[in-house]
Design a protein around this motif. Structure first.
Motif, PDB file in Angstrom:
ATOM      1  N   GLY A  48      11.098   0.503  -9.085  1.00  0.00           N
ATOM      2  CA  GLY A  48      11.219   0.549 -10.541  1.00  0.00           C
ATOM      3  C   GLY A  48      10.250   1.530 -11.159  1.00  0.00           C
ATOM      4  N   ARG A  49       8.974   1.486 -10.720  1.00  0.00           N
ATOM      5  CA  ARG A  49       7.967   2.402 -11.269  1.00  0.00           C
ATOM      6  C   ARG A  49       8.305   3.850 -10.962  1.00  0.00           C
ATOM      7  N   ALA A  50       8.942   4.060  -9.809  1.00  0.00           N
ATOM      8  CA  ALA A  50       9.306   5.429  -9.425  1.00  0.00           C
ATOM      9  C   ALA A  50      10.626   5.869 -10.042  1.00  0.00           C
ATOM     10  N   GLY A  51      11.286   4.987 -10.799  1.00  0.00           N
ATOM     11  CA  GLY A  51      12.558   5.331 -11.426  1.00  0.00           C
ATOM     12  C   GLY A  51      13.735   5.330 -10.469  1.00  0.00           C
ATOM     13  N   LYS A  52      13.558   4.701  -9.292  1.00  0.00           N
ATOM     14  CA  LYS A  52      14.637   4.637  -8.303  1.00  0.00           C
ATOM     15  C   LYS A  52      15.456   3.363  -8.560  1.00  0.00           C
TER      16      LYS A  52
ATOM     17  N   ALA B 155       0.831  -1.208   0.000  1.00  0.00           N
ATOM     18  CA  ALA B 155       0.000   0.000   0.000  1.00  0.00           C
ATOM     19  C   ALA B 155       0.864   1.256   0.000  1.00  0.00           C
ATOM     20  N   CYS B 156       1.936   1.239   0.781  1.00  0.00           N
ATOM     21  CA  CYS B 156       2.840   2.394   0.840  1.00  0.00           C
ATOM     22  C   CYS B 156       3.592   2.568  -0.483  1.00  0.00           C
ATOM     23  N   VAL B 157       3.999   1.461  -1.087  1.00  0.00           N
ATOM     24  CA  VAL B 157       4.696   1.521  -2.373  1.00  0.00           C
ATOM     25  C   VAL B 157       3.774   2.096  -3.447  1.00  0.00           C
ATOM     26  N   ASP B 158       2.515   1.620  -3.473  1.00  0.00           N
ATOM     27  CA  ASP B 158       1.554   2.106  -4.469  1.00  0.00           C
ATOM     28  C   ASP B 158       1.283   3.593  -4.300  1.00  0.00           C
ATOM     29  N   ALA B 159       1.390   4.069  -3.057  1.00  0.00           N
ATOM     30  CA  ALA B 159       1.171   5.496  -2.786  1.00  0.00           C
ATOM     31  C   ALA B 159       2.471   6.299  -2.850  1.00  0.00           C
ATOM     32  N   SER B 160       3.578   5.639  -3.249  1.00  0.00           N
ATOM     33  CA  SER B 160       4.906   6.270  -3.326  1.00  0.00           C
ATOM     34  C   SER B 160       5.352   6.829  -1.978  1.00  0.00           C
ATOM     35  N   ARG B 161       4.914   6.196  -0.882  1.00  0.00           N
ATOM     36  CA  ARG B 161       5.348   6.603   0.461  1.00  0.00           C
ATOM     37  C   ARG B 161       6.525   5.733   0.875  1.00  0.00           C
ATOM     38  N   PHE B 162       7.660   5.976   0.246  1.00  0.00           N
ATOM     39  CA  PHE B 162       8.832   5.139   0.503  1.00  0.00           C
ATOM     40  C   PHE B 162       9.427   5.396   1.880  1.00  0.00           C
TER      41      PHE B 162
ATOM     42  N   GLU C 288      18.727   2.767  -8.495  1.00  0.00           N
ATOM     43  CA  GLU C 288      19.808   2.434  -7.553  1.00  0.00           C
ATOM     44  C   GLU C 288      19.248   1.670  -6.358  1.00  0.00           C
ATOM     45  N   GLU C 289      18.127   2.163  -5.809  1.00  0.00           N
ATOM     46  CA  GLU C 289      17.497   1.473  -4.685  1.00  0.00           C
ATOM     47  C   GLU C 289      17.023   0.083  -5.105  1.00  0.00           C
ATOM     48  N   MET C 290      16.532   0.002  -6.340  1.00  0.00           N
ATOM     49  CA  MET C 290      16.064  -1.273  -6.851  1.00  0.00           C
ATOM     50  C   MET C 290      17.208  -2.288  -6.918  1.00  0.00           C
ATOM     51  N   GLU C 291      18.342  -1.848  -7.397  1.00  0.00           N
ATOM     52  CA  GLU C 291      19.488  -2.754  -7.502  1.00  0.00           C
ATOM     53  C   GLU C 291      20.003  -3.156  -6.124  1.00  0.00           C
ATOM     54  N   LYS C 292      19.890  -2.252  -5.143  1.00  0.00           N
ATOM     55  CA  LYS C 292      20.300  -2.589  -3.778  1.00  0.00           C
ATOM     56  C   LYS C 292      19.416  -3.706  -3.214  1.00  0.00           C
ATOM     57  N   VAL C 293      18.107  -3.577  -3.438  1.00  0.00           N
ATOM     58  CA  VAL C 293      17.185  -4.610  -2.961  1.00  0.00           C
ATOM     59  C   VAL C 293      17.498  -5.933  -3.639  1.00  0.00           C
ATOM     60  N   LEU C 294      17.740  -5.894  -4.936  1.00  0.00           N
ATOM     61  CA  LEU C 294      18.026  -7.121  -5.677  1.00  0.00           C
ATOM     62  C   LEU C 294      19.335  -7.752  -5.203  1.00  0.00           C
ATOM     63  N   SER C 295      20.331  -6.926  -4.923  1.00  0.00           N
ATOM     64  CA  SER C 295      21.602  -7.445  -4.413  1.00  0.00           C
ATOM     65  C   SER C 295      21.397  -8.124  -3.064  1.00  0.00           C
ATOM     66  N   GLY C 296      20.547  -7.504  -2.222  1.00  0.00           N
ATOM     67  CA  GLY C 296      20.245  -8.105  -0.926  1.00  0.00           C
ATOM     68  C   GLY C 296      19.534  -9.435  -1.064  1.00  0.00           C
TER      69      GLY C 296
ATOM     70  N   ASN D  49      10.081 -11.462 -13.827  1.00  0.00           N
ATOM     71  CA  ASN D  49       8.973 -10.872 -14.569  1.00  0.00           C
ATOM     72  C   ASN D  49       8.715  -9.425 -14.170  1.00  0.00           C
ATOM     73  N   THR D  50       8.867  -9.138 -12.878  1.00  0.00           N
ATOM     74  CA  THR D  50       8.647  -7.782 -12.386  1.00  0.00           C
ATOM     75  C   THR D  50       9.633  -6.812 -13.022  1.00  0.00           C
ATOM     76  N   ILE D  51      10.915  -7.163 -13.014  1.00  0.00           N
ATOM     77  CA  ILE D  51      11.945  -6.282 -13.554  1.00  0.00           C
ATOM     78  C   ILE D  51      11.782  -6.121 -15.074  1.00  0.00           C
ATOM     79  N   LEU D  52      11.563  -7.224 -15.773  1.00  0.00           N
ATOM     80  CA  LEU D  52      11.406  -7.152 -17.229  1.00  0.00           C
ATOM     81  C   LEU D  52      10.186  -6.312 -17.600  1.00  0.00           C
ATOM     82  N   SER D  53       9.105  -6.474 -16.853  1.00  0.00           N
ATOM     83  CA  SER D  53       7.890  -5.712 -17.128  1.00  0.00           C
ATOM     84  C   SER D  53       8.106  -4.216 -16.914  1.00  0.00           C
ATOM     85  N   LEU D  54       8.856  -3.870 -15.878  1.00  0.00           N
ATOM     86  CA  LEU D  54       9.129  -2.460 -15.588  1.00  0.00           C
ATOM     87  C   LEU D  54       9.838  -1.785 -16.756  1.00  0.00           C
ATOM     88  N   PHE D  55      10.930  -2.393 -17.207  1.00  0.00           N
ATOM     89  CA  PHE D  55      11.689  -1.787 -18.300  1.00  0.00           C
ATOM     90  C   PHE D  55      10.951  -1.909 -19.628  1.00  0.00           C
TER      91      PHE D  55
END
Length: 496
Positions: free
Chosen positions: A247-251, A210-217, A253-261, A276-282
């Motif tokens: 990804g939707r917010a264009g962040k 819900a927070c992600v959908d509302a961009s409340r990071f 670097e943060e996305m790659e950090k999560v993926l690395s984790g 599928n999530t990453i491919l769909s985003l791009f």
């Protein structure tokens, strides 16, 4: 506009190692590659079942009053038969009502489901069941009825049902689905105060989404911190939600950090949903090179693509008019025996629809029906828009009629496509008729609906119509908010 030939190219870096090179040809040959499926329907003899007696509300097949002398005349066998009949009738009543409740839940008919449930609770044989309440809470959440979900939850407390983490989580989900985040956090704090209803990873995942959908990071980070303090470990689903949001917010670097984790974690390893999530985003952003790069990365992680993965690639290539690569993916699916699904055909039809290529769009749709692949609402939305883009309004009418014959569900997207076609044909009278039918069918207009209609009125200089639409849009927004919070409380639940 050159769409007559579609070569099967193998020059893409995406397929340089992971995909086999295609054999050559064009999209028409590729679509004709599979022979039509022959579907035979099994016949079954009709069986006559005895009609069940449907009891009125409050009427229960219980004991009938008999005089003492009359009872003495009955033989023991008749008494036993009487008891068995009563038991069978009671069982029939239970089955009838519970089946009706289950049917309404499956069809997402929240009001009818609550009506049947209220009737069920009045019966002597009714027993409290957590699973029934859980299904209803989830249904109300999906239907955007958090007010009704709260009422149901309160009634559980009054009836003495033991509350659990799962029930609280379902209530949190009901508020989150309607974007009422503050109330969802209030319930989270209530859970923390209760020793036997502590929030788990599913509770936090729903809140994080819900927070992600509302961009409340900022709230996402605080929830992660709270999870760490309470030793709640994020799972792959949680991380996929956050990946998608960044990804939707264009962040990126943060996305790659999560993926690395995730790659370093033992509890939240990347899976096919991550891929599928990453491919769909791009793909949706038209960043083909990044999409292909990540495809190769995930393949190197040992994650194999699935049908949905290929459909994502086809959609991305189609939107960029890269028909050679689109065809290459489709042929590769054939070689690996992956079925061409409704989504596969929809993506191809949509690619031709966007440029008004009615010829190839029709050919793809005909092949879809020949193979026995079921068309859905999106199929017809693409067809209608495609004919509108090709200025073939008579075919728009034929397609709408065909959708009616095939009983294709009419939703907001369907009406939007017809309104778009009317506006494209500058037929504002028909556009207004479709708009009225849309509301009569209880399909809420959205931003796309109003945008198309405002543009159509603007071209004709009809400022009064634009003003009326803007006023209506504001009223609809207020009505939607009231319905999601407390408007449903005004509904009187009368048994049917």
């Amino acid at each position: 506009m050159t769409t007559n030939s579609f070569s099967l190219s193998s020059s893409s870096s995406l397929f340089s190692s992971a995909l086999l090179p295609p054999a050559g040809g064009n999209l028409r040959r590729l679509l004709h590659f599979r022979q039509p499926l022959t579907i035979t329907a099994a016949t079954s003899s009709s069986v006559a079942f005895p009609k069940k007696k449907h009891w009125k509300q409050g009427e229960y097949p219980g004991f009938t009053e008999q005089t003492g002398s009359h009872n003495k005349k009955r033989t023991p066998i008749k008494n036993i038969k009487k008891k068995l009949d009563r038991k069978n009738n009671a069982t029939a009543w239970v089955n009838t009502v519970t089946e009706a409740l289950s049917d309404h839940i499956d069809k997402k008919q929240w009001l009818q489901a609550l009506q049947v449930f209220e009737m069920l609770k009045e019966q002597p044989f009714y027993q409290l069941k957590e699973s029934t309440y859980m299904k209803l809470l989830v249904l109300l959440g999906k239907c955007g009825q958090p007010g009704q979900a709260q009422q149901l939850f309160d009634s559980m407390i009054e009836e003495g049902l033991e509350l659990t983490t799962e029930l609280y989580t379902a209530l949190v989900g009901a508020y989150c689905r309607s974007n009422i985040i503050d109330q969802a956090f209030t319930i989270l704090h209530q859970m923390i105060e209760l020793p036997y209803c502590q929030p788990d990873v599913y509770t936090y995942s729903i809140l994080i989404k819900a927070c992600v959908d509302a961009s409340r990071f900022d709230l996402v980070e605080s929830l992660y911190e709270q999870m760490a303090e309470r030793s709640v470990v994020p799972n792959t689903v949680t991380q996929n939600i956050v990946l998608s949001g960044y990804g939707r917010a264009g962040k990126y670097e943060e996305m790659e950090k999560v993926l690395s984790g995730m790659l370093e974690s033992t509890s939240s390893r990347p899976d096919i949903w991550t891929m599928n999530t990453i491919l769909s985003l791009f793909g949706n952003k038209g960043q083909i090179e990044m999409m292909e790069k990540w495809y190769e990365k995930f393949r190197s992680f040992g994650i194999d693509p699935e049908t949905r993965t290929f459909n994502i690639l086809i959609s991305a290539y189609g939107k960029k008019r890269m028909y050679d690569k689109m065809s290459s993916v489709m042929e590769y699916m054939r070689k690996l025996s992956f079925p061409w699904t409704t989504s596969t055909y929809n993506n191809v039809i949509e690619a031709f629809s966007d440029i008004g290529d009615a010829k190839h769009m029709e050919y793809t749709f005909d092949q879809m029906r020949t193979e026995g692949v079921r068309a859905d609402t999106k199929t017809f939305c693409c067809l209608i828009r495609g004919y509108a883009n090709a200025d073939l309004f008579p075919k728009v009418i034929n397609t709408v009629q065909l959708a009616g014959k095939l009983e294709i569900p009419e939703n907001t997207s369907f009406f939007n496509s017809v309104i778009y076609a009317c506006a494209k044909a500058e037929d504002l009278v028909e556009m207004e008729r479709v708009f009225k039918r849309m509301k009569d069918k209880q399909c809420r207009p959205d931003d796309a609906t109003y945008s198309v209609m405002v543009d159509a009125y603007t071209k004709e200089g009809m400022t009064d119509k634009i003003y009326d639409l803007e006023q209506e849009k504001q009223m609809m927004s207020v009505s939607k908010f009231n319905d999601s919070v407390s408007g449903d409380e005004k509904q009187e639940l009368m048994p049917t």
